[in-house]
Design an enzyme around this catalytic site. Structure first.
Site, PDB file in Angstrom:
ATOM      1  N   ASN A 166       0.823  -1.212   0.000  1.00 52.07           N
ATOM      2  CA  ASN A 166       0.000   0.000   0.000  1.00 52.07           C
ATOM      3  C   ASN A 166       0.858   1.264   0.000  1.00 52.07           C
ATOM      4  OD1 ASN A 166       0.359  -1.318   2.634  1.00 52.07           O
ATOM      5  ND2 ASN A 166      -0.549   0.538   3.497  1.00 52.07           N
TER       6      ASN A 166
ATOM      7  N   HIS B 233      -2.645  -5.032  11.901  1.00 56.38           N
ATOM      8  CA  HIS B 233      -3.747  -4.893  10.935  1.00 56.38           C
ATOM      9  C   HIS B 233      -4.778  -6.006  11.010  1.00 56.38           C
ATOM     10  CE1 HIS B 233      -0.428  -2.567   8.993  1.00 56.38           C
ATOM     11  NE2 HIS B 233      -1.405  -1.729   8.774  1.00 56.38           N
TER      12      HIS B 233
ATOM     13  N   ASP C 144       1.885  -6.492   8.121  1.00 57.82           N
ATOM     14  CA  ASP C 144       2.118  -6.410   9.567  1.00 57.82           C
ATOM     15  C   ASP C 144       3.624  -6.514   9.780  1.00 57.82           C
ATOM     16  OD1 ASP C 144      -0.261  -5.876  10.785  1.00 57.82           O
ATOM     17  OD2 ASP C 144      -0.862  -7.969  10.970  1.00 57.82           O
ATOM     18  N   HIS C 145       4.184  -5.542  10.522  1.00 61.71           N
ATOM     19  CA  HIS C 145       5.634  -5.466  10.666  1.00 61.71           C
ATOM     20  C   HIS C 145       6.109  -6.428  11.743  1.00 61.71           C
ATOM     21  CE1 HIS C 145       5.631  -1.191   8.743  1.00 61.71           C
ATOM     22  NE2 HIS C 145       5.099  -2.118   7.995  1.00 61.71           N
TER      23      HIS C 145
END
Ligand SMILES: *[C@@H]1O[C@H](CO)[C@@H](O)[C@H](O)[C@H]1NC(C)=O
Length: 322
Positions: free
Chosen positions: A111, A214, A241-242
């Protein structure tokens, strides 16, 4: 008579032909294949990006990797501005310098990449600046051991369209959205259905199943997951997602793997830690390796020190045609 025959042949070619670009990747002479997966990384070396890159170099050497997969959000915060954007050099070429990482990279868009100039990031000109670079919206990578289906997940997510005031997205090539998504879903389904590969691996930026910041991406759960389940996909690999994460599911044998720890991590918030199927969750930086043979898959997660955090082994009975 002859005319209508030709007409039908043409119609068939157009409606059957998969729209997804097909690439081929050779495997090693011993019949195996290995690669690394990193996601959410381009921050000019900051937030441990350089440390992750260094460890990728070491593990890449140990495993004699064949290529690298990027799960997207390749350039923060807003993708690339143009093909001359120095971020390409500072976040990619100057960071992943190890000998073992001088292999083909296969990347999807995240994104954040859509917030920049998408056409620039997809441009073949970047491959001239650094020959390792390959990024397309959706494509198929075929090998003798496994087939990989790279999927452009950003256009599925409603909120990027419903609240465009927050950020500007470059939707050139994606509109009209409904048509873009229905074609993509159709092409993915037919590519998966026609695949004879022993291992089917789908790669996208957004989560399908995740307990991270998320959580699950509801649009993918509704529109993409049923296709993966119907076509015996083995792995769904994502970033967004980190973190590093492994989840399994009760409704299918698909393993959900998040490798989004390429730079900024340690968010410290979870969507839902009690979700069933959670096997492993690490809220820090790192990456993942995958080693494949026809019969076995070994997946390992590493932190910024190259320490093994989690691994999983899958095996498959080989179906020999009698
Ligand atoms: C870099 O990694 C170390 C070890 O995991 C961690 O303690 C530190 O907070 C990380 N730095 C950043 C900026 O995330």
């Amino acid at each position: 008579m002859a005319m209508s025959f030709i007409f039908w042949i043409c119609l068939c070619i157009f409606s059957v032909s998969a729209e997804l670009q097909l690439l081929e990747q050779p495997i090693k002479s011993d019949g195996s294949l290995s690669f690394l997966v990193v996601g959410d990384w381009g921050r000019k070396g900051d937030y441990n990006q350089s440390q992750v890159a260094q460890q990728m170099g070491k593990i890449g050497d140990e495993l004699n990797i064949d290529f690298i997969v990027s799960t997207g959000d390749n350039f923060y915060e807003d993708g690339l501005r143009s093909i001359n954007d120095h971020a390409f050099d500072k976040s990619f070429t100057q960071i992943y310098t190890a000998e073992s990482l001088q292999k083909q990279w296969y990347s999807v868009l995240g994104n954040h990449d859509y917030r920049g100039n998408v056409e620039a990031q997809l441009s073949p000109t970047l491959g001239k600046l650094d020959s390792r670079w390959f990024c397309q919206r959706s494509f198929v990578l075929n090998t003798e051991v496994a087939e990989f289906f790279f999927v452009d997940t950003t256009p599925f997510v409603d909120k990027y369209f419903l609240r465009p005031k927050h950020h500007h997205y470059d939707w050139r090539g994606v509109l009209p959205r409904k048509e873009y998504l229905s074609n993509l879903v159709k092409d993915l389904d037919s590519a998966l259905r026609n695949s004879a590969a022993n291992w089917k691996i789908v790669i996208g930026h957004h989560t399908i199943k995740s307990v991270g910041h998320h959580g699950n991406t509801k649009e993918l759960v509704e529109q993409v997951l049923p296709i993966l389940e119907a076509n015996n996909v083995d792995l769904y690999i994502n970033g967004h997602d980190h973190c590093l994460e492994h989840m399994s599911s009760t409704t299918s044998p698909i393993q959900f793997l998040t490798s989004g720890g390429g730079s900024k991590a340690w968010k410290g918030d979870f969507y839902r830690l009690d979700q069933e199927g959670l096997k492993f969750y690490y809220d820090g930086q790192g990456f993942m390796s995958v080693q494949l043979t026809q019969a076995n898959a070994k997946i390992v997660f590493y932190d910024v020190f190259g320490r093994v955090l989690h691994d999983l082994h899958l095996s498959k009975g080989l179906n020999y045609a009698m």
